[in-house]
Design a protein around this motif. Structure first.
Motif, PDB file in Angstrom:
ATOM      1  N   ARG A   1     -12.567  32.721  39.355  1.00  0.00           N
ATOM      2  CA  ARG A   1     -13.303  33.397  38.283  1.00  0.00           C
ATOM      3  C   ARG A   1     -14.254  32.422  37.599  1.00  0.00           C
ATOM      4  O   ARG A   1     -13.921  31.259  37.389  1.00  0.00           O
ATOM      5  CB  ARG A   1     -12.337  33.950  37.234  1.00  0.00           C
ATOM      6  CG  ARG A   1     -11.239  34.870  37.746  1.00  0.00           C
ATOM      7  CD  ARG A   1     -10.448  35.417  36.548  1.00  0.00           C
ATOM      8  NE  ARG A   1      -9.182  36.017  36.936  1.00  0.00           N
ATOM      9  CZ  ARG A   1      -9.047  37.274  37.330  1.00  0.00           C
ATOM     10  NH1 ARG A   1     -10.111  38.060  37.382  1.00  0.00           N
ATOM     11  NH2 ARG A   1      -7.866  37.766  37.658  1.00  0.00           N
ATOM     12  N   SER A   2     -15.391  32.928  37.221  1.00  0.00           N
ATOM     13  CA  SER A   2     -16.326  32.169  36.402  1.00  0.00           C
ATOM     14  C   SER A   2     -17.169  33.138  35.596  1.00  0.00           C
ATOM     15  O   SER A   2     -17.586  34.183  36.113  1.00  0.00           O
ATOM     16  CB  SER A   2     -17.245  31.288  37.266  1.00  0.00           C
ATOM     17  OG  SER A   2     -18.311  30.761  36.493  1.00  0.00           O
ATOM     18  N   THR A   3     -17.426  32.803  34.353  1.00  0.00           N
ATOM     19  CA  THR A   3     -18.302  33.645  33.539  1.00  0.00           C
ATOM     20  C   THR A   3     -19.769  33.448  33.918  1.00  0.00           C
ATOM     21  O   THR A   3     -20.629  34.201  33.476  1.00  0.00           O
ATOM     22  CB  THR A   3     -18.138  33.328  32.037  1.00  0.00           C
ATOM     23  OG1 THR A   3     -18.533  31.975  31.790  1.00  0.00           O
ATOM     24  CG2 THR A   3     -16.693  33.529  31.599  1.00  0.00           C
TER      25      THR A   3
ATOM     26  N   PRO B   1     -20.733  37.195  35.075  1.00  0.00           N
ATOM     27  CA  PRO B   1     -19.299  36.894  34.974  1.00  0.00           C
ATOM     28  C   PRO B   1     -18.540  37.702  36.026  1.00  0.00           C
ATOM     29  O   PRO B   1     -18.497  38.941  35.951  1.00  0.00           O
ATOM     30  CB  PRO B   1     -18.947  37.336  33.548  1.00  0.00           C
ATOM     31  CG  PRO B   1     -19.963  38.390  33.213  1.00  0.00           C
ATOM     32  CD  PRO B   1     -21.205  38.064  33.982  1.00  0.00           C
ATOM     33  N   VAL B   2     -17.994  37.045  37.025  1.00  0.00           N
ATOM     34  CA  VAL B   2     -17.328  37.765  38.098  1.00  0.00           C
ATOM     35  C   VAL B   2     -16.057  37.040  38.531  1.00  0.00           C
ATOM     36  O   VAL B   2     -15.825  35.882  38.212  1.00  0.00           O
ATOM     37  CB  VAL B   2     -18.241  37.942  39.340  1.00  0.00           C
ATOM     38  CG1 VAL B   2     -19.532  38.670  38.994  1.00  0.00           C
ATOM     39  CG2 VAL B   2     -18.543  36.615  40.001  1.00  0.00           C
ATOM     40  N   SER B   3     -15.253  37.782  39.301  1.00  0.00           N
ATOM     41  CA  SER B   3     -14.103  37.229  40.005  1.00  0.00           C
ATOM     42  C   SER B   3     -14.353  37.376  41.496  1.00  0.00           C
ATOM     43  O   SER B   3     -14.739  38.458  41.964  1.00  0.00           O
ATOM     44  CB  SER B   3     -12.816  37.972  39.629  1.00  0.00           C
ATOM     45  OG  SER B   3     -12.462  37.727  38.281  1.00  0.00           O
TER      46      SER B   3
ATOM     47  N   TYR C   1     -15.342  39.980  35.924  1.00  0.00           N
ATOM     48  CA  TYR C   1     -14.576  38.775  35.588  1.00  0.00           C
ATOM     49  C   TYR C   1     -13.127  39.091  35.222  1.00  0.00           C
ATOM     50  O   TYR C   1     -12.207  38.369  35.617  1.00  0.00           O
ATOM     51  CB  TYR C   1     -15.283  38.050  34.448  1.00  0.00           C
ATOM     52  CG  TYR C   1     -14.573  36.823  33.952  1.00  0.00           C
ATOM     53  CD1 TYR C   1     -14.661  35.618  34.623  1.00  0.00           C
ATOM     54  CD2 TYR C   1     -13.810  36.874  32.775  1.00  0.00           C
ATOM     55  CE1 TYR C   1     -14.013  34.484  34.168  1.00  0.00           C
ATOM     56  CE2 TYR C   1     -13.151  35.748  32.299  1.00  0.00           C
ATOM     57  CZ  TYR C   1     -13.261  34.553  33.001  1.00  0.00           C
ATOM     58  OH  TYR C   1     -12.604  33.432  32.540  1.00  0.00           O
ATOM     59  N   SER C   2     -12.904  40.138  34.474  1.00  0.00           N
ATOM     60  CA  SER C   2     -11.552  40.437  33.974  1.00  0.00           C
ATOM     61  C   SER C   2     -10.780  41.398  34.872  1.00  0.00           C
ATOM     62  O   SER C   2      -9.697  41.857  34.499  1.00  0.00           O
ATOM     63  CB  SER C   2     -11.641  41.022  32.564  1.00  0.00           C
ATOM     64  OG  SER C   2     -12.447  42.200  32.575  1.00  0.00           O
TER      65      SER C   2
ATOM     66  N   THR D   1     -21.388  32.964  37.392  1.00  0.00           N
ATOM     67  CA  THR D   1     -21.427  32.893  38.847  1.00  0.00           C
ATOM     68  C   THR D   1     -22.813  33.289  39.337  1.00  0.00           C
ATOM     69  O   THR D   1     -23.357  34.317  38.924  1.00  0.00           O
ATOM     70  CB  THR D   1     -20.375  33.832  39.470  1.00  0.00           C
ATOM     71  OG1 THR D   1     -19.077  33.487  38.968  1.00  0.00           O
ATOM     72  CG2 THR D   1     -20.389  33.731  40.985  1.00  0.00           C
TER      73      THR D   1
ATOM     74  N   ASP E   1      -9.388  29.856  37.310  1.00  0.00           N
ATOM     75  CA  ASP E   1     -10.284  30.335  36.263  1.00  0.00           C
ATOM     76  C   ASP E   1     -11.138  29.167  35.786  1.00  0.00           C
ATOM     77  O   ASP E   1     -10.661  28.260  35.106  1.00  0.00           O
ATOM     78  CB  ASP E   1      -9.490  30.930  35.105  1.00  0.00           C
ATOM     79  CG  ASP E   1     -10.370  31.766  34.182  1.00  0.00           C
ATOM     80  OD1 ASP E   1     -11.584  31.462  34.100  1.00  0.00           O
ATOM     81  OD2 ASP E   1      -9.853  32.712  33.561  1.00  0.00           O
TER      82      ASP E   1
END
Length: 408
Positions: free
Chosen positions: A9-11, A21-23, A37-38, A13, A48
């Motif tokens: 995860r990074s806010t 912000p993605v995962s 992200y979440s 990316t 994270d």
């Protein structure tokens, strides 16, 4: 069973279309999902990064590998370690200088075996010289080279002699039938002084004359051509005008040409052995202007790493390029485009260069606000400089690298 092997995860990316912000869900070495992200994601491991940026791993075009007096496999191992510390997850290796030069199927196999121990993905450029036959090109293509490389002067010396106009046209025609790409070191040997070891003996007009020869040959043969490296900013208009006569000509440069004017490094720096040489501060600024033009033909930026002349740049090139780019108001998306997306697209590595579903999980955690002091004893041309940006962690096909001395 977890849905993913890991989730990163990074806010911030860098994804196609911007910074989000993605995962990133990784399974079997590939990016299987890019979600908010979440998002709740079933996984065995979550990394994270918070506000640390997540970039696609750099695809380094034309990486030199073989160091003098060193076993080839050891050179590949060392290159891989340096690449990881610098955020490079894929090296597209230059055919020369090296032993043996990659000019036939047998020498390609020698390099493929030696590269097996590298911790990054390795692809190869096939060398073109005056003795290269159509059969050599076909065999190299069948053996897996992703593009070809030749020189109009001593860019591959002593392993690859300069190409004359007739052989250049013939080679381009053969490569076009393979739907291939030719990288050309475009300094014209006839415009170099003697001995051609200083900037004074390698003037910008050598690049201009070489570009004219390349454009004339490509116009006849129809081959896709990439000038590498391009340094003489006064030739930018000529480079850009190639498209108007139907020539698909693009170019590559290196961070040291963009960051280091010839007046800066000390007299003992290996960067003075670059071919083409470092040019003036005015040229450096004009080269940036050309790179930042909309639809600039300068598409790719790579390290120019060349241990054969003592030039070790892999570890610091990403940070050096970012240091200069951010001063000009550029974004991490620009950085990723120059170093990952465009190089991968250029040589047809369709599963690399992007943080996108279906792509290899080659990723870099990059602390873009951190200032790093390059040690004075560092073998790179950036020794003693303060750079902005530090590679915190690297993943190759979803596998996290061991932190190096600059990845803490």
């Amino acid at each position: 069973m977890p849905e993913f092997d890991s989730v990163i995860r990074s806010t911030r990316t860098v994804v196609p279309g911007g910074i989000r912000p993605v995962s990133v869900g990784v399974r079997d070495g590939r990016i299987e999902a890019v979600r908010p992200y979440s998002a709740a994601m079933s996984t065995g491991e979550v990394v994270d990064l918070g506000d640390t940026a997540l970039l696609p791993g750099a695809v380094d075009l034309g990486t030199g590998v073989h160091a003098p007096g060193e076993e080839l496999a050891e050179s590949y191992r060392r290159m891989g370690e340096a690449a990881l510390r610098g955020g490079v997850t894929c090296a597209v290796v230059a055919p020369a200088p090296g032993r043996p030069a990659i000019t036939c199927a047998d020498s390609l196999q020698v390099h493929q075996r030696a590269a097996a121990g590298a911790e990054v993905s390795v692809f190869f450029l096939g060398g073109v010289t005056h003795g290269t036959s159509p059969l050599d090109l076909t065999d190299l293509h069948a053996g897996g080279v992703v593009a070809f490389q030749g020189s109009l002067s001593d860019g591959g010396a002593p392993d690859m002699a300069a190409l004359g106009d007739a052989h250049l046209r013939k080679t381009m025609a053969e490569i076009a039938t393979l739907n291939g790409l030719l990288l050309v070191h475009a300094e014209d040997a006839r415009e170099l002084g003697s001995p051609p070891v200083s900037a004074d003996q390698r003037p910008p007009r050598a690049e201009r004359r070489g570009l004219e020869r390349v454009i004339a040959a490509a116009r006849v043969a129809g081959a896709r051509t990439h000038v590498a490296p391009f340094t003489a900013a006064e030739c930018a208009a000529l480079l850009a005008a190639a498209g108007s006569v139907g020539v698909g000509l693009t170019a590559h440069t290196c961070p040291h040409y963009l960051c280091l004017p010839s007046e800066f490094p000390g007299p003992g720096s290996a960067v003075h052995g670059c071919r083409p040489p470092l040019r003036s501060d005015a040229n450096r600024k004009a080269l940036w202007s050309s790179l930042l033009e909309p639809d600039s033909p300068i598409r790719t930026v790579g390290s120019g790493h060349l241990p054969a002349i003592g030039l070790y740049t892999l570890e610091w090139s990403l940070s050096a390029l970012w240091t200069a780019a951010r001063r000009r108001g550029r974004s991490l998306a620009d950085l990723a485009r120059w170093t990952a997306q465009e190089p991968a697209d250029l040589v047809g590595l369709s599963g690399r260069g992007r943080v996108e579903e279906g792509y290899d999980a080659d990723l870099v955690a990059f602390e873009d606000q951190v200032t790093v002091a390059v040690p004075h004893q560092d073998p790179s041309p950036y020794a003693g400089m303060r750079l902005t940006g530090r590679v915190r962690r690297t993943w190759v096909a979803g596998r996290a690298s061991r932190p190096g001395p600059h990845q803490r």
